[in-house]
Design a protein around this motif. Structure first.
Motif, PDB file in Angstrom:
ATOM      1  N   VAL A  47       0.800  -1.226   0.000  1.00 22.79           N
ATOM      2  CA  VAL A  47       0.000   0.000   0.000  1.00 22.79           C
ATOM      3  C   VAL A  47       0.835   1.279   0.000  1.00 22.79           C
ATOM      4  CG1 VAL A  47      -1.946  -1.166   1.116  1.00 22.79           C
ATOM      5  CG2 VAL A  47      -0.314   0.114   2.515  1.00 22.79           C
ATOM      6  N   ALA A  48       2.139   1.168   0.163  1.00 19.37           N
ATOM      7  CA  ALA A  48       2.987   2.369   0.193  1.00 19.37           C
ATOM      8  C   ALA A  48       2.900   3.150  -1.110  1.00 19.37           C
ATOM      9  CB  ALA A  48       4.435   2.004   0.499  1.00 19.37           C
ATOM     10  N   SER A  49       2.486   2.465  -2.191  1.00 23.43           N
ATOM     11  CA  SER A  49       2.331   3.124  -3.488  1.00 23.43           C
ATOM     12  C   SER A  49       1.177   4.120  -3.488  1.00 23.43           C
ATOM     13  CB  SER A  49       2.075   2.078  -4.569  1.00 23.43           C
ATOM     14  OG  SER A  49       0.806   1.466  -4.345  1.00 23.43           O
ATOM     15  N   GLY A  50       0.318   4.038  -2.465  1.00 17.55           N
ATOM     16  CA  GLY A  50      -0.860   4.900  -2.397  1.00 17.55           C
ATOM     17  C   GLY A  50      -2.146   4.160  -2.705  1.00 17.55           C
ATOM     18  N   ASP A  51      -2.047   2.949  -3.237  1.00 18.65           N
ATOM     19  CA  ASP A  51      -3.225   2.133  -3.532  1.00 18.65           C
ATOM     20  C   ASP A  51      -3.500   1.247  -2.322  1.00 18.65           C
ATOM     21  OD1 ASP A  51      -5.170   0.345  -4.346  1.00 18.65           O
ATOM     22  OD2 ASP A  51      -4.146  -0.232  -6.202  1.00 18.65           O
ATOM     23  N   HIS A  52      -4.442   1.674  -1.506  1.00 18.64           N
ATOM     24  CA  HIS A  52      -4.725   0.971  -0.256  1.00 18.64           C
ATOM     25  C   HIS A  52      -5.583  -0.273  -0.431  1.00 18.64           C
ATOM     26  CE1 HIS A  52      -2.594   3.615   2.469  1.00 18.64           C
ATOM     27  NE2 HIS A  52      -2.878   4.547   1.590  1.00 18.64           N
ATOM     28  N   THR A  53      -5.774  -0.725  -1.666  1.00 18.23           N
ATOM     29  CA  THR A  53      -6.421  -2.023  -1.894  1.00 18.23           C
ATOM     30  C   THR A  53      -5.387  -3.133  -2.078  1.00 18.23           C
ATOM     31  OG1 THR A  53      -6.554  -1.817  -4.307  1.00 18.23           O
ATOM     32  CG2 THR A  53      -8.405  -0.913  -3.013  1.00 18.23           C
ATOM     33  N   GLN A  54      -4.118  -2.796  -2.019  1.00 18.70           N
ATOM     34  CA  GLN A  54      -3.047  -3.771  -2.276  1.00 18.70           C
ATOM     35  C   GLN A  54      -2.674  -4.556  -1.013  1.00 18.70           C
ATOM     36  OE1 GLN A  54      -1.853  -4.540  -5.391  1.00 18.70           O
ATOM     37  NE2 GLN A  54      -3.531  -3.224  -6.001  1.00 18.70           N
TER      38      GLN A  54
END
Length: 158
Positions: A47-54
């Motif tokens: 989720v560090a990429s900003g996509d909190h569905t990961q």
């Protein structure tokens, strides 16, 4: 009831959570195991990429839907360092995965975050059983939960 086999897979989940932490991510890790005991898929948080569905549990659900029959999915076990969030619990249910075993509960995580002064998640912490009908769930495991707590302390202390 938590078995020695469960503990072995949960320890791997904690290792995966440590890997996530080392990569600058929230410390969560999960493993999918077949009815025969074969590790089929494992992952950690991205989720560090900003996509909190990961979340790793969501990745497991997607992988299982693409690679397993409904019968295989129903007999598989998902191990995870932290109890599924509602999004991941729903994904688990929609693809028909079997038993869930976790090291630390969502209730514990919420308590830890509060103690550390971390703002609550925008998604409510709900027990898996409040999201899924007829879920077979085991956890938490106190000694492993303490290890997970330390990973979260390290992550939020940065």
């Amino acid at each position: 009831m938590i078995t020695d086999t469960d503990r072995k897979h949960l320890r791997r989940c904690v290792e995966l959570a440590q890997i996530a932490l080392e990569k600058g991510d929230d410390p969560f890790g999960s493993v999918l195991v077949s009815a025969e005991g074969e590790v089929l898929f494992e992952d950690h948080n991205h989720v560090a990429s900003g996509d909190h569905t990961q979340h790793p549990e969501f990745a497991i659900a997607r992988w299982a839907a693409e690679n397993m029959t409904p019968e295989e999915r129903s007999k598989a076990i998902v191990y995870t360092s932290g109890e599924h969030c509602p999004m991941c619990a729903a994904a688990h249910g929609w693809v028909g995965l079997g038993r869930i075993v976790y090291a630390s509960s969502s209730e514990q995580l919420a308590e830890w975050m509060s103690e550390m002064g971390v703002d609550p998640s925008p998604v409510r912490n709900l027990p898996i059983e409040d999201v899924l009908r007829d879920a077979v769930v085991d956890g938490p495991v106190p000694d492993l939960a303490e290890q997970v707590r330390e990973l979260h302390r390290e992550f939020h202390g940065k």
